[in-house]
Design a protein around this motif. Sequence first.
Motif, PDB file in Angstrom:
ATOM      1  N   UNK A  65      73.705 -22.708  86.561  1.00 36.99           N
ATOM      2  CA  UNK A  65      73.306 -22.375  87.926  1.00 36.99           C
ATOM      3  C   UNK A  65      71.810 -22.600  88.069  1.00 36.99           C
ATOM      4  N   UNK A  66      71.448 -23.430  89.013  1.00 33.21           N
ATOM      5  CA  UNK A  66      70.041 -23.698  89.292  1.00 33.21           C
ATOM      6  C   UNK A  66      69.699 -23.144  90.672  1.00 33.21           C
ATOM      7  N   UNK A  67      69.140 -21.954  90.695  1.00 32.72           N
ATOM      8  CA  UNK A  67      68.782 -21.341  91.958  1.00 32.72           C
ATOM      9  C   UNK A  67      69.239 -19.899  92.011  1.00 32.72           C
ATOM     10  N   UNK A  68      68.821 -19.179  93.040  1.00 30.28           N
ATOM     11  CA  UNK A  68      69.175 -17.757  93.144  1.00 30.28           C
ATOM     12  C   UNK A  68      70.650 -17.537  93.419  1.00 30.28           C
ATOM     13  N   UNK A  69      71.163 -16.438  92.894  1.00 33.94           N
ATOM     14  CA  UNK A  69      72.545 -16.033  93.156  1.00 33.94           C
ATOM     15  C   UNK A  69      72.463 -14.794  94.040  1.00 33.94           C
ATOM     16  N   UNK A  70      72.528 -15.008  95.331  1.00 36.87           N
ATOM     17  CA  UNK A  70      72.355 -13.917  96.286  1.00 36.87           C
ATOM     18  C   UNK A  70      73.276 -14.152  97.478  1.00 36.87           C
ATOM     19  N   UNK A  71      73.220 -13.246  98.457  1.00 37.40           N
ATOM     20  CA  UNK A  71      74.174 -13.288  99.565  1.00 37.40           C
ATOM     21  C   UNK A  71      74.218 -14.629 100.282  1.00 37.40           C
ATOM     22  N   UNK A  72      73.104 -15.340 100.292  1.00 36.44           N
ATOM     23  CA  UNK A  72      73.053 -16.614 100.989  1.00 36.44           C
ATOM     24  C   UNK A  72      73.737 -17.757 100.251  1.00 36.44           C
ATOM     25  N   UNK A  73      73.915 -17.622  98.936  1.00 35.11           N
ATOM     26  CA  UNK A  73      74.486 -18.725  98.146  1.00 35.11           C
ATOM     27  C   UNK A  73      75.864 -18.432  97.573  1.00 35.11           C
ATOM     28  N   UNK A  74      76.333 -17.179  97.681  1.00 36.69           N
ATOM     29  CA  UNK A  74      77.574 -16.817  97.003  1.00 36.69           C
ATOM     30  C   UNK A  74      78.790 -17.569  97.538  1.00 36.69           C
ATOM     31  N   UNK A  75      78.847 -17.839  98.821  1.00 38.77           N
ATOM     32  CA  UNK A  75      80.006 -18.544  99.372  1.00 38.77           C
ATOM     33  C   UNK A  75      80.115 -19.957  98.805  1.00 38.77           C
ATOM     34  N   UNK A  76      78.976 -20.645  98.745  1.00 38.83           N
ATOM     35  CA  UNK A  76      78.962 -22.000  98.186  1.00 38.83           C
ATOM     36  C   UNK A  76      79.340 -21.981  96.714  1.00 38.83           C
ATOM     37  N   UNK A  77      78.776 -21.038  95.962  1.00 39.90           N
ATOM     38  CA  UNK A  77      79.060 -20.936  94.534  1.00 39.90           C
ATOM     39  C   UNK A  77      80.516 -20.544  94.281  1.00 39.90           C
ATOM     40  N   UNK A  78      81.037 -19.648  95.091  1.00 39.93           N
ATOM     41  CA  UNK A  78      82.438 -19.229  94.921  1.00 39.93           C
ATOM     42  C   UNK A  78      83.388 -20.423  95.067  1.00 39.93           C
ATOM     43  N   UNK A  79      83.170 -21.215  96.109  1.00 39.77           N
ATOM     44  CA  UNK A  79      84.011 -22.397  96.331  1.00 39.77           C
ATOM     45  C   UNK A  79      83.919 -23.357  95.155  1.00 39.77           C
ATOM     46  N   UNK A  80      82.714 -23.515  94.618  1.00 37.13           N
ATOM     47  CA  UNK A  80      82.519 -24.433  93.492  1.00 37.13           C
ATOM     48  C   UNK A  80      83.192 -23.897  92.227  1.00 37.13           C
ATOM     49  N   UNK A  81      83.087 -22.605  91.985  1.00 38.57           N
ATOM     50  CA  UNK A  81      83.715 -22.004  90.810  1.00 38.57           C
ATOM     51  C   UNK A  81      85.238 -22.107  90.869  1.00 38.57           C
ATOM     52  N   UNK A  82      85.796 -21.869  92.034  1.00 40.24           N
ATOM     53  CA  UNK A  82      87.244 -21.994  92.211  1.00 40.24           C
ATOM     54  C   UNK A  82      87.687 -23.441  92.011  1.00 40.24           C
ATOM     55  N   UNK A  83      86.884 -24.357  92.510  1.00 37.04           N
ATOM     56  CA  UNK A  83      87.187 -25.787  92.371  1.00 37.04           C
ATOM     57  C   UNK A  83      87.161 -26.207  90.900  1.00 37.04           C
ATOM     58  N   UNK A  84      86.172 -25.723  90.158  1.00 37.94           N
ATOM     59  CA  UNK A  84      86.059 -26.068  88.738  1.00 37.94           C
ATOM     60  C   UNK A  84      87.292 -25.596  87.974  1.00 37.94           C
ATOM     61  N   UNK A  85      87.733 -24.382  88.225  1.00 34.97           N
ATOM     62  CA  UNK A  85      88.907 -23.854  87.536  1.00 34.97           C
ATOM     63  C   UNK A  85      90.175 -24.617  87.913  1.00 34.97           C
ATOM     64  N   UNK A  86      90.284 -24.989  89.179  1.00 41.27           N
ATOM     65  CA  UNK A  86      91.471 -25.715  89.635  1.00 41.27           C
ATOM     66  C   UNK A  86      91.536 -27.116  89.036  1.00 41.27           C
ATOM     67  N   UNK A  87      90.391 -27.782  88.945  1.00 40.15           N
ATOM     68  CA  UNK A  87      90.357 -29.157  88.444  1.00 40.15           C
ATOM     69  C   UNK A  87      90.335 -29.241  86.926  1.00 40.15           C
ATOM     70  N   UNK A  88      89.969 -28.129  86.253  1.00 41.68           N
ATOM     71  CA  UNK A  88      89.851 -28.116  84.789  1.00 41.68           C
ATOM     72  C   UNK A  88      90.626 -26.921  84.234  1.00 41.68           C
ATOM     73  N   UNK A  89      91.894 -26.887  84.543  1.00 40.28           N
ATOM     74  CA  UNK A  89      92.724 -25.718  84.220  1.00 40.28           C
ATOM     75  C   UNK A  89      92.883 -25.489  82.718  1.00 40.28           C
ATOM     76  N   UNK A  90      92.761 -26.542  81.902  1.00 35.39           N
ATOM     77  CA  UNK A  90      92.904 -26.356  80.452  1.00 35.39           C
ATOM     78  C   UNK A  90      91.618 -25.842  79.819  1.00 35.39           C
ATOM     79  N   UNK A  91      90.490 -26.041  80.504  1.00 32.99           N
ATOM     80  CA  UNK A  91      89.205 -25.538  80.008  1.00 32.99           C
ATOM     81  C   UNK A  91      89.028 -24.103  80.513  1.00 32.99           C
ATOM     82  N   UNK A  92      89.760 -23.204  79.895  1.00 28.56           N
ATOM     83  CA  UNK A  92      89.821 -21.823  80.384  1.00 28.56           C
ATOM     84  C   UNK A  92      88.573 -21.016  80.063  1.00 28.56           C
ATOM     85  N   UNK A  93      87.889 -21.375  78.997  1.00 24.53           N
ATOM     86  CA  UNK A  93      86.650 -20.688  78.639  1.00 24.53           C
ATOM     87  C   UNK A  93      85.490 -21.351  79.374  1.00 24.53           C
TER      88      UNK A  93
END
Length: 199
Positions: free
Chosen positions: A67-95
């Motif tokens: 993560x490059x940048x602050x993790x605060x109320x203004x960025x959480x929505x963007x980060x959440x979508x990205x985190x969900x996308x990473x898990x969906x696209x890389x389901x075998x990389x569970x760690x």
Amino acid sequence: MTFFATLLIGLEFAVYTGVLVSLAVFLNGTMQTDLPLNAPNPKIPNHGFTNVSEGVPECPQLVFGRIDGPVYFGSVDTLRKELIKILAERSTQKAFVLKISGVGRVDYAGAELLIEEAERRLNHGGRLYLVGRYKPLYKVLKQYQVVDQIGEENFFSYRSEAISNIVPKLDQTVCRTCSKRIFRECMQGPNEGLTSTPS
């Protein structure tokens, strides 16, 4: 903006206008917090980490993000979508090893996001690990209960420390036939697959 507003609506409201516009510009810039994925690059000294878009080999069970940048109320929505996308696209990389040393600050909403991602990973049979255990940030994460929720044993100061602790805990049946072997620790485990130079 303040200068032109002064000509139209007066000094006091012009100052308010300038402050609001500055705040809007600031928030817009910090809302776009980046979350690139990385992996060891065997072509550079010490196998330093580079963006996976360069086609470097990856561990089939373990993914690294930063993560490059602050993790605060203004960025959480963007980060959440990205985190969900990473898990969906890389389901075998569970760690998921998330480097947070580039995070300037974390507020309550950001702390909730980290806890949420840890729970999401656990629900998919994986785990979230955080790298960046320096005192000011760790103190904030402790205050917001992130350390207690994720587990102190899942926090590391360096990526190399995380790797040495995580790799032995991966599914050894997958490791046994893995041809990547991108970590030194890979050579100490099951070894039925092809091997490459470890990092």
